[in-house]
Write an enzyme that holds these catalytic residues in place. Structure first.
Site, PDB file in Angstrom:
ATOM      1  N   TYR A 229       1.954 -16.351  13.252  1.00  0.00           N
ATOM      2  CA  TYR A 229       2.920 -17.646  13.600  1.00  0.00           C
ATOM      3  C   TYR A 229       3.638 -16.823  13.761  1.00  0.00           C
ATOM      4  CZ  TYR A 229       4.686 -20.989  17.058  1.00  0.00           C
ATOM      5  OH  TYR A 229       5.438 -21.276  17.682  1.00  0.00           O
TER       6      TYR A 229
ATOM      7  N   LYS B  90       9.612 -23.371  13.987  1.00  0.00           N
ATOM      8  CA  LYS B  90       9.235 -24.684  14.516  1.00  0.00           C
ATOM      9  C   LYS B  90       9.089 -26.494  13.484  1.00  0.00           C
ATOM     10  CE  LYS B  90       8.002 -23.878  18.189  1.00  0.00           C
ATOM     11  NZ  LYS B  90       9.274 -24.026  19.430  1.00  0.00           N
TER      12      LYS B  90
END
Ligand code: 0WE
Length: 255
Positions: free
Chosen positions: A155, A162
């Site tokens: 990720y 995020k």
């Protein structure tokens, strides 16, 4: 039943029928909202037009959020078309493919910049665009992922973006609270969307949720849509700056 008749919602991040934005758009529309659905470029126009055509009251608009002038033009058009806004949905994220393919240590300056620009800054940009149109107060929401907080293989820089986005939700909530504009995020579990395509091991991620999440299953776009409907409505009038998990409970588990 939640009634959004007379409310206007703008949705960013619709690519196709698998998009989380589409799950949300359907639920808002079912509740009676008028929808402005935005697509990034000409390539995505056909899908957006076709999907919007199946809703009771939806129009489509082209807007590439990486271009300031397009954001400015869009909100001018929305003001002309609707005169006001009540709901804004931001379901937009991007990191260059190399950044989520390679080891995190090789994150490039340009990849970092693009991921943060598209996935976090754009929430500030669209919130500022919407602010003068949210004359009756409003509800702004974005989509995030648990990779902001815990490490998930590959990720990578999206996790940082995020984390930035979630902080952005809190600072925007503080900034816009006095205008009765609420800002929240939905942290969705993994869903097979266009953004998930080409991610090696995505099936492994989905299987880990089935095995370990309290509900022992994955979640879908319409469940995210239901949570979005709640955050869009007056039922959530006391909630702002919050991250709501729609992940079958995965985030509460330790082992
Ligand atoms: O936030 C996301 C998707 C974000 C994303 C995905 C891509 C793939 C194609 C952002 N940029 C790109 N750029 C591309 O070129 N998710 C929560 C879904 C997701 O993405 C992952 C995941 C999960 C889950 C990437 C690596 C590992 C797990």
């Amino acid at each position: 039943m939640i009634d959004l008749n007379g409310k206007v919602a703008v949705v960013f991040g619709l690519a196709n029928k698998r998009s989380i934005a589409w799950g949300i758009a359907q639920k808002l529309s079912e509740a009676g909202a008028t929808l402005a659905i935005c697509y990034q470029n000409e390539r995505l126009k056909r899908d957006a037009d076709e999907l919007a055509g199946s809703l009771a009251s939806a129009k489509t608009f082209q807007c590439d959020l990486s271009v300031d002038a397009e954001i400015e033009t869009l909100f001018a058009t929305l003001k002309e078309t609707y005169g006001k806004l009540n709901i804004l949905v931001h379901a937009v994220a991007f990191a260059p493919a190399d950044e989520i393919k390679n080891d995190f240590i090789f994150t490039s300056r340009e990849g970092f910049r693009i991921a943060h620009d598209v996935s976090s800054y754009t929430l500030i940009a669209v919130s500022r665009g919407a602010m003068p149109l949210m004359t009756e107060g409003g509800s702004i929401m974005t989509l995030t992922y648990y990779g902001s907080t815990k490490v998930f293989p590959n990720y990578n820089v999206m996790g940082l973006a995020k984390a930035s986005l979630e902080a952005c939700v809190r600072y925007l909530a503080a900034s816009l609270g006095s205008k009765n504009i609420r800002v929240n995020a939905i942290s969705a579990g993994p869903i097979k969307t266009l953004a998930a395509r080409g991610i090696g091991d995505f099936t492994k991620i989905l299987d880990a949720v089935t095995e370990r999440a309290p509900l022992h299953r994955n979640i879908d776009q319409l469940e995210v849509g239901n949570a979005a409907l709640f955050l869009a409505s007056d039922l959530s009038s006391g909630i702002t700056g919050e991250i709501t998990y729609v992940d079958a409970g995965y985030n509460i588990t330790g082992l």
